[in-house]
Design a protein around this motif. Sequence first.
Motif, short mmCIF file in Angstrom:
data_model
loop_
_atom_site.label_atom_id
_atom_site.label_comp_id
_atom_site.label_asym_id
_atom_site.label_seq_id
_atom_site.Cartn_x
_atom_site.Cartn_y
_atom_site.Cartn_z
N ALA A 55 1.06 -0.73 0.51
CA ALA A 55 -0.23 0.30 -0.80
C ALA A 55 0.79 1.61 0.01
O ALA A 55 2.16 1.29 0.24
CB ALA A 55 -0.35 0.01 1.38
N ASN A 56 0.13 2.55 -0.76
CA ASN A 56 1.41 3.78 -0.73
C ASN A 56 0.52 4.90 -0.44
O ASN A 56 0.11 5.44 0.73
CB ASN A 56 1.87 3.73 -1.69
CG ASN A 56 2.86 4.38 -1.91
OD1 ASN A 56 3.63 5.37 -1.20
ND2 ASN A 56 3.86 4.85 -3.16
N CYS A 57 -0.24 4.85 -1.30
CA CYS A 57 -0.95 6.70 -1.19
C CYS A 57 -2.22 6.39 -0.61
O CYS A 57 -2.86 7.44 -0.02
CB CYS A 57 -2.09 6.45 -2.93
SG CYS A 57 -2.95 5.78 -3.22
N LEU A 58 -3.50 5.18 -0.16
CA LEU A 58 -4.49 5.56 0.51
C LEU A 58 -5.49 6.37 0.48
O LEU A 58 -5.97 6.52 0.87
CB LEU A 58 -3.64 5.27 1.97
CG LEU A 58 -2.70 4.69 2.53
CD1 LEU A 58 -2.50 4.94 4.24
CD2 LEU A 58 -3.15 3.58 2.47
N GLU B 117 -6.42 5.61 -3.34
CA GLU B 117 -6.80 5.06 -4.70
C GLU B 117 -5.95 5.86 -5.41
O GLU B 117 -6.37 5.80 -7.05
CB GLU B 117 -8.62 4.72 -4.12
CG GLU B 117 -8.81 4.07 -5.37
CD GLU B 117 -10.78 3.73 -5.72
OE1 GLU B 117 -11.25 4.81 -6.45
OE2 GLU B 117 -11.10 2.75 -5.06
N ILE B 118 -5.26 5.65 -5.67
CA ILE B 118 -4.06 6.51 -7.33
C ILE B 118 -3.06 6.03 -6.98
O ILE B 118 -2.24 5.92 -7.80
CB ILE B 118 -4.34 7.99 -6.22
CG1 ILE B 118 -4.24 9.27 -7.32
CG2 ILE B 118 -3.28 8.45 -5.63
CD1 ILE B 118 -4.98 8.70 -8.52
N CYS B 119 -2.38 4.88 -6.31
CA CYS B 119 -0.98 4.22 -6.52
C CYS B 119 -1.42 3.11 -7.53
O CYS B 119 -0.49 2.07 -7.89
CB CYS B 119 -0.04 3.86 -5.42
SG CYS B 119 -0.86 3.02 -4.38
N ALA C 287 -1.30 -0.36 -5.56
CA ALA C 287 -0.33 -0.84 -4.76
C ALA C 287 -1.37 -1.89 -3.98
O ALA C 287 -1.27 -3.35 -3.97
CB ALA C 287 0.98 -0.53 -4.25
N CYS C 288 -2.10 -1.68 -3.68
CA CYS C 288 -3.10 -1.88 -2.66
C CYS C 288 -4.19 -2.91 -2.85
O CYS C 288 -4.70 -3.45 -2.34
CB CYS C 288 -3.94 -1.69 -1.60
SG CYS C 288 -4.46 -0.30 -2.06
N GLN D 15 -9.91 -2.31 -4.52
CA GLN D 15 -8.32 -1.76 -3.58
C GLN D 15 -8.76 -2.06 -1.78
O GLN D 15 -10.07 -1.50 -1.71
CB GLN D 15 -8.48 -0.21 -3.97
CG GLN D 15 -8.02 0.02 -5.36
CD GLN D 15 -6.78 -0.89 -6.14
OE1 GLN D 15 -7.02 -1.85 -7.23
NE2 GLN D 15 -5.48 -0.14 -5.45
N CYS E 91 -7.43 -0.31 0.13
CA CYS E 91 -7.21 1.19 0.42
C CYS E 91 -8.81 2.35 0.78
O CYS E 91 -9.10 2.99 1.61
CB CYS E 91 -6.38 2.51 0.49
SG CYS E 91 -6.33 3.05 -1.17
S1 FES Z 1 -2.93 2.45 -1.63
FE1 FES Z 1 -2.63 3.24 -3.29
S2 FES Z 1 -4.38 2.58 -4.25
FE2 FES Z 1 -4.46 1.65 -1.77
#
Ligand code: FES
Lengths: 215, 268
Positions: free
Chosen positions: B62-65, B67-69, B71-72, B82, B84
Amino acid sequence: MPGTASKPDSSYFWDKLHSLSGIIPIGAFLAEHFWSNSYVLVSPERYNSTAAGLEQIPWRIPVEFLFIWLPIVFHGCYGLDIWWRGKANVLGHPWMSNWMYVLQRWTGIVLFAYIIWHVWIERFATHGRSTFAGVAHDFANPYYTAFYVIGVLAASFHLGNGLFNFCCKWGIAVTPRAQRAAGFFGAFVGVIFSVAGLLIVAGFVYNWHPFSGYL
Amino acid sequence: MMADKTFILRIKRQAAPQERVVWEEFEIRYRPHLNIITCLRDIAEKPITRAGDGTTPISYDANCLEEICGACAMLINGYPRQACSALVDNLEKPIRLEPLTKFPLIRDLQVDRSIMFENLKRMKCWVPIDGTYAIGPGPRMSPEQQQIGYPMARCITCGNCLEICPKVNDHTQFVGAAIINQVRLFNMHPTGNMHARERLEAMMGPGGIQDCDNAMNCVKVCPKSIPLTESNNEINRQVLKHAVWDWLNFSEGPTERDEEWKRLGIQK
Ligand code: FES
Ligand code: HEM
Ligand code: SF4
Ligand code: SF4
């Protein structure tokens, strides 16, 4: 798992040929087949003369081979391969389009068995001569009739949904609205073929000739 | 004092790809507006299962938290999405978490999605701008093109559309809807369009557009609401036009221009 192979291959060509073969010549043949068989709704005599006319076309064997058998064998075998390469997940995700995807494959498998049986009893067991009496005799067997009904419905669905897929996969229907329109078009064709096919079955089973008034 | 309201999280765990699969249950203290990442952080703070056994914190990306990266991405109650932006309030309990299945597993909920980047490169989803000298500003993009392009540009490479696609699996090399959508985006970009032919060529190769069988699942799971089936069909149209044109002209393989590039030793 998605791969990253970069060697060119010919799968684009064969996939497109499979897609096209479903419409031309197989879909076109199905339309011709339902049309010719509809003569049973006029009268047994008209059915017999239509069948005799088709049996007496010039170049019969090469024409049947090139425009019917070869395309169906190719489409059917390649279709089984496509089916095998997909991994259906409709049970967890029962969206309508996902069901269509799965039904396209299941009807394909049904048709594979159905066509072998159908060609065997109506083309080879009859030595290529079809008569109303002969077909009506087959329909006296309720299991045969049931399999016919399944075959008609499977082929109609497969063609209708196939037309929709074709419109999407050949870039004819691109926007969501065009996709919906193509979907209605496919459904329309599927329903027309189902109704026509079931009427033909009824014509044989009940010796029913609603268009005989024309005579 | 009244006991806190709690709910159950069931997590599929695997310490490494070759290790045994174990399901662990955790009891999480309920707070309003919780999301799945917060639950995983709760577990990391106090890695104790529902049965009271000590365990390790859950591995996840997870990274951006917000919904924009991308990763999750994981399977939440069997549905790729996602973590997050998945709110506990909206989920059926107990909540079931599993890693995506179409990517190599690293550990627990963490998978290796780098294949998507490899495929973006393979399908030439970029705009080459650097040369040995300044080539000046490119053509402008009309506001209309921008409006069509923007939704496509929102892709966060989460992989949900690949996860849900019946044709992305071990039997195919299908690149999936995300990559097809990027080909469309770069082909409509005025500078990117200068290399449209190469992208279409790549799209006809193994795992290309022909593997899409129109199950239309991809468009239903995209967190960014990208019109993926429209992109699939548009690329179908572009590739077909390109293929038929090439075929009518007996042109296959490198064009004169490609030969020129090769002679000059330029790597495209
Ligand atoms: S942490 Fe980036 S989309 Fe969920
Ligand atoms: C012999 C048994 C058959 C099998 C196993 C079979 C299998 C398949 C499969 C798996 C597909 C989906 C392909 C894809 O989505 O890429 C398909 C498509 C199609 N089939 Fe068949 N099929 C058979 C017979 C027929 C018949 C008899 C017809 C004619 C009515 C037909 C017409 C079509 C059409 C029009 C398509 C759509 C093409 C496309 O997807 O673009 N098929 N078939
Ligand atoms: S439309 Fe194509 S890319 Fe999307 S889920 Fe179906 S097969 Fe996969
Ligand atoms: S297209 Fe949508 S679902 Fe697919 S990777 Fe991009 S953001 Fe995720």
